[in-house]
Structures are given as structure tokens and as C-alpha cells.
Write a protein that holds these residues in place. Structure first.
Motif, PDB file in Angstrom:
ATOM      1  N   GLY A 154      40.805  38.817  50.679  1.00 17.88           N
ATOM      2  CA  GLY A 154      40.637  37.430  50.810  1.00 17.88           C
ATOM      3  C   GLY A 154      41.785  36.924  51.720  1.00 17.88           C
ATOM      4  N   THR A 155      43.165  37.316  51.305  1.00 17.71           N
ATOM      5  CA  THR A 155      44.184  36.872  52.255  1.00 17.71           C
ATOM      6  C   THR A 155      44.166  37.491  53.636  1.00 17.71           C
TER       7      THR A 155
ATOM      8  N   VAL B 157      40.980  35.401  55.325  1.00 16.85           N
ATOM      9  CA  VAL B 157      41.244  33.898  55.206  1.00 16.85           C
ATOM     10  C   VAL B 157      42.324  33.696  56.586  1.00 16.85           C
TER      11      VAL B 157
ATOM     12  N   THR C  51      42.318  32.585  60.550  1.00 19.93           N
ATOM     13  CA  THR C  51      43.006  31.622  61.104  1.00 19.93           C
ATOM     14  C   THR C  51      43.701  32.078  62.539  1.00 19.93           C
TER      15      THR C  51
ATOM     16  N   TRP D  79      43.595  35.633  45.976  1.00 19.31           N
ATOM     17  CA  TRP D  79      44.119  35.192  47.324  1.00 19.31           C
ATOM     18  C   TRP D  79      44.586  33.919  47.195  1.00 19.31           C
ATOM     19  N   THR D  80      44.177  33.283  46.039  1.00 16.57           N
ATOM     20  CA  THR D  80      44.842  32.035  45.568  1.00 16.57           C
ATOM     21  C   THR D  80      46.166  31.995  44.731  1.00 16.57           C
TER      22      THR D  80
ATOM     23  N   GLU E  48      42.261  24.298  55.107  1.00 21.15           N
ATOM     24  CA  GLU E  48      42.142  25.636  55.540  1.00 21.15           C
ATOM     25  C   GLU E  48      40.687  26.101  55.836  1.00 21.15           C
ATOM     26  N   VAL E  49      39.967  25.538  55.076  1.00 19.26           N
ATOM     27  CA  VAL E  49      38.419  26.012  55.135  1.00 19.26           C
ATOM     28  C   VAL E  49      37.927  25.423  56.374  1.00 19.26           C
TER      29      VAL E  49
ATOM     30  N   ILE F 258      39.339  27.171  59.599  1.00 21.42           N
ATOM     31  CA  ILE F 258      38.855  28.186  59.979  1.00 21.42           C
ATOM     32  C   ILE F 258      37.223  28.004  60.581  1.00 21.42           C
TER      33      ILE F 258
ATOM     34  N   HIS G 145      31.321  32.673  51.379  1.00 22.40           N
ATOM     35  CA  HIS G 145      31.338  33.792  52.446  1.00 22.40           C
ATOM     36  C   HIS G 145      30.336  33.391  53.638  1.00 22.40           C
TER      37      HIS G 145
ATOM     38  N   MET H 236      31.951  29.763  55.437  1.00 18.17           N
ATOM     39  CA  MET H 236      33.244  30.038  55.980  1.00 18.17           C
ATOM     40  C   MET H 236      33.509  31.320  56.670  1.00 18.17           C
ATOM     41  N   GLY H 237      33.045  32.556  55.833  1.00 15.62           N
ATOM     42  CA  GLY H 237      33.579  33.648  56.323  1.00 15.62           C
ATOM     43  C   GLY H 237      32.435  34.149  57.458  1.00 15.62           C
TER      44      GLY H 237
END
Lengths: 602, 347
Positions: A105-106, A109, A114, A170-171, A299-300, A303, A434, A437-438
Motif C-alpha cells: 500500500g505505502t 500509493v 504519487t 498503510w494507514t 491523496e486519492v 493520484i 483498487h 484509484m489503483g
């Protein structure tokens, strides 16, 4: 303006003076040209290549934990060979599993989507598309990359320490991330995670401020804000979001660092962990979530927006049609950027949040669907009655829209607090973000890479590999994430590495196997893309014209391999918006062409 | 060996793809790039259409195959509301999904590049844009309206007659506390937590004297009787997830939370309805809480009032376990008194 910029104090004199197209930078050493470069194009490539390396690492992590999810408990001896006690007996240990999901995740994201996405394309495209020789501060720009690089080193190093990297998700919600007694990953690994993220925030701010300054101050003559291509608008809003929200994350992380190491109680209260009664009282674990999601939600969009911008540009260029509703696209970007700051608590509907406050966040969250809908319909209308050239970039752009629709619609489920009670923290959420965003942003990034690769390296990516890459990734993404929604509808929580002890969630064994197999195939195809990328840098078919796609924007008025400073003579003047495709019977009219006397108005 | 085999196959497939790709590039250059591009344009346009059709069939097939595996009818009153909201949303979003996806792929196919067509210069149309601003806005107002209406019903005050139960999460187990005869859950303080006092009850508070502590066995609930859970955590954030009741609430150390609902089906009923003699209501931890997160499991039994009363009659307050001499059912003995004194001293 252009002559003045030629000896702009921000540009390093001896580099700009030799921006001829013979690559005659004889004074430039290898180090100043490729490593500590202040050329925005090189910095963009540095971000891209670092991002690609991170994407391989992050993707590999997902393959590893998918192995556990698809084949729980099964032994893969090769894992023990590589990972030792983390995969004792060839099975992934719980600590390892959680470290993998956290780092996946880290990495994806922050380091890939980013830095790798907006870092690459903001650097490459902003000066080229607004008509500037370089960023407002090339030196800060260089620092931005090297802070990112240092963040990468610290984050990578946390993978190799005895207690392992951060493993609380990741949070990194405290108290789990604050208490070493609660989890091995919350020991040294967590401190390194915080330090790496702090460096990352510095990098992001240095970059973001530069992007904003460049877009506002360094547009060429005639390039009014409403003549900017949508890519630039999207990158502008992205930078604004980052500048306003990353410091909040940093402050939250600093408080966490204090709680971890200095005995403060910002997030800690009433805790008995592993039999030990802690003295901390009066802190609030929920405070961290507010601080985190105040960044986390923007952040979403940090991205997603660059992907949206590039997709708008690519769909328009390759439909040979103007983007439909430029002002509406701009307005919806703006609306999304504003709303991005006002919806963070929708990640916290079940934390005991005041129900009235919750309902306000429901309203604001679902409001985002309106500008999103406008964007989707405008993209569809852009395709409508076009003359569409289906390059790999176009396909990825179309794939982006498809995924954005699918993932955006499931956002309407989760943004509605009533449904969120049931779906919160289930596999439905995993499937949702996913897709939207992913994978969608990855598609935007791929579209951008295929489209601007000729500008970056003066060569083409192999198109056939591009088509294979697109189709396997497209089909694979839906096969992986579409059925995953059903697991979530059954209430299956996320981050469960083995469901065999559960009676309510163990009915999806075959599905999990299928998903794992497909993810391995998709991962392999991404490696093929990486191969295509590096192979084509050196051996790809050479670009023979300055404007291979027949596009209007300024970057295609530079030489095929532009030197530092981008344009050889004066910076061209701009006379029109970027989207005059198919106007008055002409296929495209570059921005640099003056408006004719008899030209129709739009 | 197997791994090696898979890696070898992947490498081989990759090599072949690469060779084909390279060859096709050479062929394209030989035959004229324009012609090759046109051909691949046609192929990909067809593929987009095929993807749409096969994709929509796949969506249908996936639903047929998996819809039986989600949890069936909700077992609480709130669950009914949540499911209704879910199905309203599914219907609306599915319509939008089909329209937009069909539009996207159909346009991409229909308007594929052709020499005979000129792209239509169509930069904007305010009326159209207004339409697709207003329609989504209205639709979303409806969804927000329903959503908030149900949300307030679910998160509103629990009824007066609700049974209160405390549920406390810690790595990686659930513990429960019933208020006993007085209907009041006694006060607690986390620094009192020790082996004999797992929840940190304050014994000076008389409301604690009849509180029933339960761990290692299911939580018992009464059918059609509202229950209000008072949720806490000892170490890190956990989450009480009740998939069959469609309920969920975080357990946060230092900040108690609550959630209430009314179970509408007994465990026995569910066994019959689902044709599954092993059916149990499960409590899942839904918030990442450490390496045992995936195994933090609890159970709930929903039963009739009589069954519940019979079960409750067998339970003893924790207070009597700590101070056996206070237990009216036990004759006082010297040793018990001594033990109690010793324990009080240890407090």
C-alpha cells in the motif's frame, strides 16, 4: 520573454547556452547531465524510472501475499530460500503477510502513484506544455527528486531490519503503530517508515510549489490559463492538493513519532498491551485518523487527477476531436479539488463519529459523483463521432474511463454511511479503491507513458507489446477486482490471510485461487512492459517527425530530442486553445498557429 | 521444481511474444506503417466491442455464480434497512454502469479511424452538459435522502428497554460483560486490569457487584430484544463486525463507542433457513490489529428469552470470584476470608 528566459537566473547558464540538438553538452559531465540534473525532462525520467522500480517491488509484494490468499498454508519452498524465517517452511508468516500488505500500500500509493505519476508527468509536461525553458526553480526541482530518492532509501532499508518493516497497514493507525509491544512492525520499522514519509513530504512540497509557480508565472506569450491543456490544469490542482494536505500528514506523523519515542499521549489513552499497563491517558486515537485522512482523501485525487488530465488530452488527440466541454472539465476538476478536502471523515463512519457529522460527510461525499459524472459523459462525447486512432495510449485511456466508471460507482455504495456500516473494511473496499484509484491511475500512467515516450526518448515503444500489455492488464484487472466485490458483500474483512477458521467467509476458496493466478499473469505482463520500456529506450524505432501524433500542444514543437531549454530559438507564441482538432476541415491546428481571418468560432 | 517450471514457461511465453512483437514492427515498416496501423486499429476496435459483450456476459455469469455465497437475509432490523439501501443503490448504479460502459466501448468501436470519416468538431453544448449535471445531482439527492434517513434510524438512541452488553477487544480475543440484575454496567478503570480483573472493574462501585463477565464462549442475545453494545478496546483499535446483522463499530482504546440493533432470528432459525447445521453468528475484527487480526473471532448465540434466562442463571458475577466471601451461595470459611483479604491487599 523567450530571450530573457534564455539566460534565466534559475537555469544554469552553461547548460542553457548549449541547448543545441547535437547533444553537444561537452561541458556537462555525466553527473550533472544524468544524476544531479536540473533539466526538468531528465528529472521527470528519474521519477519515472524510480517509480517503475518501486512498482516492480510493490507489485511483487502483492503477488507474494496473493499466494497466501489463494493457497493459504500451502508451502512454496522457494519463499523460504529468499525470505528465511519470514516464510518459515515456505509459508508466509502472519508478520510477513502484514508487512507485505502494508508496504504494498505505502509503495504503490506514495512512491509509485504519487511520485512516479505526478512526479514524472508534472516535470516532463509542465514546462513543455506551458512553453517554458524549465521549472521556476530547477534547483528545487532537483532537490525534490533527491529527497524522494532518500525517502526511497530509508523505506527500502526498513525492509532489511531484524523486526521487519511497518506492518500496521498503510494507514498506520495508532495505537497499533505507536506500540512496539503490539506488533514487531511497530518497532524500528515504524520509525523508519515515518522518517521516509517525512522525506517524501519534503520532496512532494518542493515539487508541488515549483509546479504551481511554473504554471502561474512561466506560461509563454498568449498562453492564458484557459488555453492550457487539461493535463496542466490537472497537474496544477494535484500540486495544490499536495501542498495543502501533505503538511497535515507530516504533523500527524510527527505527533506519532513523539508518542512512540518521547512518552507523549497525543493518540494514546487507557492502554494495557501485552500485560503492561501504560501510563498514557487523555489522548485520542481518532485524532490521528482525522489528520491522516485530511491528507489521505486528497491523496486519492492527487493520484487520480493527473491520470484524468492525461486521459482527456490523449482521448482528444486520438479521436481527432476537441475535448468536449473544456470549461466543464475544468470546472469539474476544480469542484473535485475543493470537495477532496471536505470528505475525509467518510473513511471514519464507524469510528464512533457523531452521526450528524457523518450525515454531512455523506452529502459532501456523494456530491463528488456529480463532477465525476460530468467528466465521464464528456469523455464519452469526446469519443462520439470522432475518428479514433487506437494506439496503446488510446486503449489505456479508454480502459481508464471504463475502470473509473466501475470503481466510481462502487464509491456511491461506500460513501453512503448506511451501506458503509456493512461494507466498511471489507474486501468490497479493497475492490473499490483498487479499481478506481489503483488500476485506473495506473492505466492513466501507462497511457501517458505510451503517448509521451517519443518525446522523452525520441523513440517509440513497441506497439504490439503495448497491445498485449493493454489487453492482458484490462481483462486481468476486471477478473481480479470485479468478483472481489462479492467477498465484501458477504462481509469478508480485508487483511484476513486465512479464512479457514471462519464459517461466514470461507466459501470463496476457488475465487481466491483464480484471483491469485490472474494476478501472477498480470504481474508478468507488467514485467514485459518494463522490458519494452528499457529495450525501447535504446533499441526502439526512432521517431522521425517532431509531431508524430499530430497533436496541437507545445511539446510537439520542440526538436525530437530537445536539449536543456527545450526550444532552440525563441519560445513559440500561443494563439489558440489546445483542442482545435477537426476544425474547418483541418485535422489539427497547433496552438502556435495564429487564428485565421475566416476561421469559425467555437 | 514446480516453481522453476512456471518461471520457465513464463520466460518462454515472454520470449515468443517479444519476438512476434519485434517481427511485427519490422513487417509494419516494410509494408508501410500506415497500412499496419490501420489493421491494428481494426483489430483493437473489434476487441473493444468483444470485450464489452463478453464483459457484460461475464458480469451476469459472475453474479449467477456468486450471489448465493453472500450472506443471505439480514438477521437484524437494521440489517433490513441496510440491505434495502444496498439494493436501491445497486439498481441505480447498475443502470448507469450499463449505459456508460456500452456508450464508451460502442463509440470506440463505431468511430474507429476511417479514411472516409471526418471527426465532428464539437467542442461543447451547454444544454447537454446541464442535463448530465442535473440528472446525477437529482439521483444522488435521492440516494443521500434515503441514506441519511436510514442512517439516523440506525445510529439514533437505543430504545429504553434495550439490553446493555459490554464488548471489549484486545489482541486477539473478545470479552463480554453483562450488567446483571441492576441493569447497570459498573464503572471501570484500565489501571485496575490484572489477571483477576480482566476488564479493570472498580469494585467500590456497587453496580459492578452483579456484573457478569464472559469470555471464551459466545455472547448470548435474545431474539426481538434490542441490544446496545458498549464497545471498548484495551490495546489497539479493533472493530466489532457482525456480518449477519450488517452491523459494525470500531473498538477504540480510551474512547468507548456504542451500537444497537435488534436480532430478529435465533441461531436455531438460521440453521434451518440456511440448511446449515453448523451455522453460527460470528464476530469478526474488521480493523487491522496486529499479526493475529485474521483470527480474532467471536461468536454470538441468539435465543429465546427462556433459553437466555436459563443460561444467565448459571453465570456468576466476577465480583464473587474475586471476593468469594461475599458470595451468598457459598458458606464462609476461614480460608476464603483470608484469600479475600490477601486479594484486597493486592489491589
Amino acid at each position: 520573454m523567450s530571450e530573457a528566459t534564455h539566460i534565466h537566473p534559475g537555469s544554469v547558464g552553461h547548460e542553457v547556452a548549449h541547448d543545441d540538438h547535437h547533444h553537444g553538452h561537452h561541458e556537462q559531465s555525466f553527473i550533472t547531465k544524468y544524476i544531479f540534473s536540473q533539466d526538468h525532462k531528465t528529472i521527470g525520467k528519474q521519477f519515472l524510472i524510480t517509480g517503475i522500480i518501486w512498482a516492480i517491488v510493490g507489485g511483487l509484494f502483492s503477488v507474494l501475499f496473493r499466494l497466501q490468499l489463494g493457497f493459504p498454508g500451502q508451502s512454496f519452498p522457494i519463499l523460504e530460500t529468499f525470505f528465511g524465517h519470514w516464510a518459515k517452511g515456505g509459508t508466509i508468516q502472519p508478520e510477513f503477510y502484514y508487512a507485505l500488505v502494508t508496504m504494498h500500500g505505502t509503495v504503490l500509493v506514495f512512491f509509485v502513484l504519487t511520485a512516479g505519476l505526478s512526479g514524472t508527468f508534472a516535470n516532463l509536461l509542465i514546462p513543455l506544455q506551458v512553453g517554458a525553458r524549465d521549472m521556476a526553480s530547477p534547483f528545487m526541482n532537483m532537490l525534490s527528486y533527491w529527497f524522494f530518492f532518500m525517502a526511497s532509501i530509508v523505506m527500502i532499508s526498513s525492509l532489511f531490519i531484524q523486526t521487519g518493516p511497518a506492518s500496521g497497514g498503510w494507514t498506520v493507525y495508532p495505537p497499533l503503530s505507536a506500540l512496539g509491544q503490539a506488533s514487531d512492525g511497530s518497532k524500528l520499522g515504524m520509525d523508519l517508515w515515518i522518517v521516509a514519509m517525512a522525506l517524501f513530504v519534503v520532496s512532494s512540497l518542493l515539487g508541488g510549489l515549483n509546479y504551481i509557480a511554473t504554471i502561474l508565472n512561466m506560461r509563454t506569450k498568449g498562453m492564458s490559463m484557459t488555453r492550457l491543456p487539461l493535463t496542466i490544469w490537472a497537474l496544477f490542482f494535484t500540486a495544490v492538493l499536495g501542498v495543502l494536505s501533505f503538511p497535515v500528514l507530516l504533523s500527524g506523523l510527527i505527533l506519532l513519532l513523539f508518542d512512540r519515542n518521547l512518552g507523549t499521549s497525543f493518540y494514546l489513552s487507557d492502554i494495557v498491551v501485552a500485560g503492561e499497563v501504560l501510563p498514557n491517558e487523555g489522548g485520542s486515537a481518532i485524532l490521528f485518523q482525522h489528520l491522516f485522512w485530511f491528507l489521505g482523501h486528497p491523496e486519492v485525487y492527487i493520484i487520480l487527477l493527473p491520470a484524468m488530465g492525461m486521459v482527456s488530452e490523449i482521448l482528444s488527440v486520438n479521436s481527432r476531436k476537441p475535448i468536449f466541454g473544456y470549461m466543464a472539465m475544468l470546472g469539474s476538476l476544480f469542484a473535485i479539488a475543493i470537495l477532496a478536502f471536505l470528505v475525509w471523515a467518510h473513511h471514519m463512519f464507524v469510528t464512533g463519529l457523531n452521526p450528524f457529522l457523518g450525515s454531512v460527510f455523506v452529502l459532501l461525499t456523494l456530491l463528488i459523483a456529480v463532477p465525476s459524472a460530468i467528466k465521464v459523459f464528456n469523455w464519452l462525447t469526446t469519443l462520439w463521432r470522432g475518428n479514433i486512432r487506437l494506439f496503446p495510449s488510446t486503449l489505456f485511456a479508454i480502459g481508464f474511463v471504463s475502470l473509473f466508471i466501475s470503481g466510481g460507482l462502487t464509491g456511491i455504495f461506500l460513501g453512503n454511511s448506511t451501506i458503509d456500516i456493512h461494507l466498511h473494511d471489507t474486501m468490497f473496499v479493497v475492490a473499490h479503491f483498487h479499481i478506481v484509484m489503483g488500476v485506473a491511475s495506473m492505466f492513466g500512467m501507462f497511457a501517458g507513458v505510451y503517448h509521451w515516450f517519443p518525446k522523452m526518448f525520441g523513440r517509440y515503444l513497441n506497439a504490439t507489446l503495448g497491445y498485449v500489455h493493454f489487453w492482458v492488464t484490462m481483462i486481468g484487472s476486471y477478473l481480479i477486482f470485479w468478483p472481489m466485490h462479492y467477498e465484501g458483500l458477504a462481509g469478508m474483512p480485508r487483511r484476513y490471510l486465512d479464512k479457514s477458521i471462519w464459517k461466514s467467509f470461507n466459501q470463496f476458496g476457488d475465487l481466491d485461487k483464480m484471483i491469485t493466478v490472474v494476478s501472477i499473469i498480470v504481474f508478468a505482463v507488467q514485467l514485459m512492459f518494463v522490458f519494452n520500456f528499457f529495450y525501447s529506450i535504446f533499441k526502439g524505432r526512432k521517431v522521425t517527425s517532431t509531431n508524430p501524433w499530430g497533436a496541437n500542444t507545445l511539446e510537439w514543437t520542440t526538436p525530437i530530442n530537445p536539449g536543456h531549454g527545450n526550444w532552440e530559438g525563441e519560445i513559440p507564441e500561443v494563439h489558440r486553445w489546445a483542442y482545435d482538432y477537426g476544425k474547418d476541415g483541418r485535422e489539427f491546428i497547433p496552438q502556435t498557429e495564429p487564428v485565421g481571418a475566416n476561421e469559425s468560432k467555437h | 521444481m514446480q516453481t522453476l517450471f512456471i518461471v520457465a514457461i513464463l520466460a518462454l511465453g515472454f520470449l515468443i511474444t517479444f519476438q512476434i512483437a519485434k517481427a511485427s514492427e519490422y513487417v509494419a515498416v516494410l509494408r508501410g506503417e500506415e497500412r499496419a496501423r490501420k489493421q491494428s486499429n481494426k483489430v483493437n476496435a473489434f476487441m473493444l466491442l468483444a470485450f464489452l459483450i463478453i464483459g457484460l456476459i461475464g458480469v451476469y455469469y459472475c453474479n449467477e455464480k456468486l450471489k448465493g455465497k453472500i450472506l443471505g437475509d439480514p438477521a437484524s432490523d437494521h440489517g433490513v434497512l441496510i440491505d434495502r439501501m444496498l439494493y436501491i443503490t445497486i439498481i441505480i448504479t447498475f443502470i448507469v454502469f450499463v449505459i456508460t460502459q456500452v456508450g464508451l466501448f460502442w463509440f470506440a468501436y463505431k468511430y474507429q479511424h476511417s479514411e472516409d470519416r471526418k471527426a465532428f468538431y464539437y467542442p461543447h453544448n451547454n444544454k447537454l452538459e446541464l442535463i448530465w449535471t442535473v440528472i446525477p445531482a437529482i439521483t444522488l439527492t435521492v440516494l443521500v435522502g434515503f441514506g441519511i434517513f436510514y442512517w439516523y434510524k440506525i445510529t439514533g438512541e437505543a430504545p429504553k428497554n434495550a439490553m446493555q452488553i459490554e464488548i471489549v477487544g484486545s489482541q486477539f480475543k473478545w470479552e463480554f460483560r453483562y450488567p446483571g440484575r441492576d441493569g447497570i454496567i459498573g464503572k471501570k478503570y484500565y489501571k485496575n486490569i490484572n489477571g483477576d480483573n480482566p476488564l479493570g472493574q472498580i469494585w467500590d462501585d456497587a453496580a459492578n457487584h452483579d456484573d457478569i463477565y464472559v469470555a471464551g464462549e459466545p455472547m448470548h442475545l435474545v431474539i426481538n430484544k434490542p441490544v446496545k453494545l458498549i464497545i471498548g478496546a484495551k490495546d489497539v483499535i479493533h472493530d466489532v463486525g457482525l456480518p449477519h446483522f450488517r452491523m459494525k463499530m470500531d473498538a477504540v482504546p480510551g474512547t468507548p463507542t456504542t451500537m444497537w440493533f435488534t436480532p430478529t432470528k435465533t441461531t436455531a432459525q438460521m440453521k434451518k433457513e440456511t440448511n446449515n447445521p453448523d451455522f453460527v453468528y460470528e464476530i469478526s475484527c474488521d480493523q487491522m490489529c496486529g499479526k493475529g487480526h485474521w483470527s480474532m473471532r467471536g461468536e454470538i448465540v441468539v435465543e429465546t428469552q427462556e433459553e437466555f434466562d436459563a443460561w444467565m442463571a448459571q453465570q456468576k458475577p466476577k465480583y464473587y470470584a474475586v471476593f468469594p466471601d461475599k458470595d451468598p451461595s457459598k458458606p464462609k470459611t476461614d480460608t476464603a476470608v483470608k484469600a479475600a483479604v490477601a486479594m484486597a491487599g493486592a489491589q
